[in-house]
Design an enzyme around this catalytic site. Structure first.
Site, PDB file in Angstrom:
ATOM      1  CD  GLU A  44      -3.346  -0.850   1.698  1.00  0.00           C
ATOM      2  OE1 GLU A  44      -3.623   0.319   2.046  1.00  0.00           O
ATOM      3  OE2 GLU A  44      -4.143  -1.802   1.820  1.00  0.00           O
TER       4      GLU A  44
ATOM      5  CG  HIS B 219      -3.069   4.037   1.304  1.00  0.00           C
ATOM      6  ND1 HIS B 219      -3.352   3.435   2.516  1.00  0.00           N
ATOM      7  CD2 HIS B 219      -2.882   5.354   1.566  1.00  0.00           C
ATOM      8  CE1 HIS B 219      -3.325   4.353   3.475  1.00  0.00           C
ATOM      9  NE2 HIS B 219      -3.040   5.515   2.922  1.00  0.00           N
TER      10      HIS B 219
ATOM     11  CE  LYS C 278      -4.838   8.140   4.356  1.00  0.00           C
ATOM     12  NZ  LYS C 278      -3.442   7.918   4.793  1.00  0.00           N
TER      13      LYS C 278
END
Length: 253
Positions: free
Chosen positions: A86, A143, A170
């Site tokens: 990530e 991510h 997130k």
């Protein structure tokens, strides 16, 4: 939507808060970077543990966290081990990743930890439980450095983070074209208005996605990342310039 307070900073209300990362390898690098960061308009500091040369030695990590805490005083501290897949600097075995995050949560020196959503449901639950037991907030993250998923997939991932008791979900994605940036912003708006009961963090990376780092107050992202020297991800802008733009936008709304 409920807000989330980390130490003395309230997330999910008003202007997006600014996070600046520490990406030093040695103790000396870390403390030098931290000294510079403390001179900036930072709201929360992220210690990227994956950059630290002694990250595999948990006692060294705890000692380093203690020193960081002493310098950053009342500024909230987020501890993050970003995995290689990530966008991080190192890889840890899953059991070591769990142990690191659990012990750092117990240390009393950090206010929040980052937990990657796709570390495994069982492992994520273990880390989240340990963090919350010690009054440490969890920013749960994902991510994608290769592409931008469809809007529905972005919302699905953020919603799963909520279900897994993230304090703040997130997601960061890579745009392959300008339309991808719009996809991220549209997903952010829909998530924040229709699905989220807590603050969220979203961003589109690289130069095309920079607008997403500035427009959080409009679309619903509670935090953005700025750089004080070396950036930890593509598209981060200087923290002073970031603060200036965010303030101007806030005052115009």
């Amino acid at each position: 939507m409920n807000t989330v307070t980390i130490r003395n900073v309230e997330f999910g209300k008003g202007m997006p808060k600014i996070c600046v990362p520490i990406v030093g390898k040695t103790k000396e690098d870390i403390l030098t970077q931290l000294e510079n960061i403390m001179k900036t308009p930072v709201d929360i500091i992220e210690w990227r543990m994956d950059w630290f040369e002694n990250v595999t030695n948990i006692s060294s990590v705890i000692d380093m966290a203690k020193e960081i805490r002493e310098v950053c005083k009342d500024t909230p501290l987020l501890a993050t081990f970003r995995s290689l897949k990530e966008g991080g600097e190192k890889e840890l075995a899953l059991a070591d990743y769990v142990a690191l995050n659990t012990e750092v949560s117990k240390s009393g020196y950090v206010d929040a930890i980052d937990v990657e959503l796709f570390s495994g449901d069982k492992e994520v639950e273990t880390i989240v439980s340990a963090a919350h037991e010690h009054n440490v907030k969890v920013i749960m993250s994902n991510h994608d450095f290769h592409a931008t998923p469809a809007k529905e997939e972005i919302i699905k991932r953020l919603s799963k983070m909520q279900d897994m008791h993230a304090d703040i979900p997130k997601i960061a994605v890579m745009p392959t074209c300008k339309k991808d940036v719009l996809t991220l912003l549209e997903a952010t708006l829909e998530m924040s208005e229709q699905h989220a009961d807590r603050p969220i963090i979203t961003m589109s990376m690289a130069s095309n996605g920079m607008i997403s780092r500035l427009s959080g107050e409009v679309f619903g992202s509670c935090l953005t990342f700025g750089a004080a020297g070396k950036a930890s991800a593509p598209g981060q802008m200087d923290v002073h310039a970031l603060k200036s733009v965010l303030t101007a936008l806030h005052n115009s709304l």
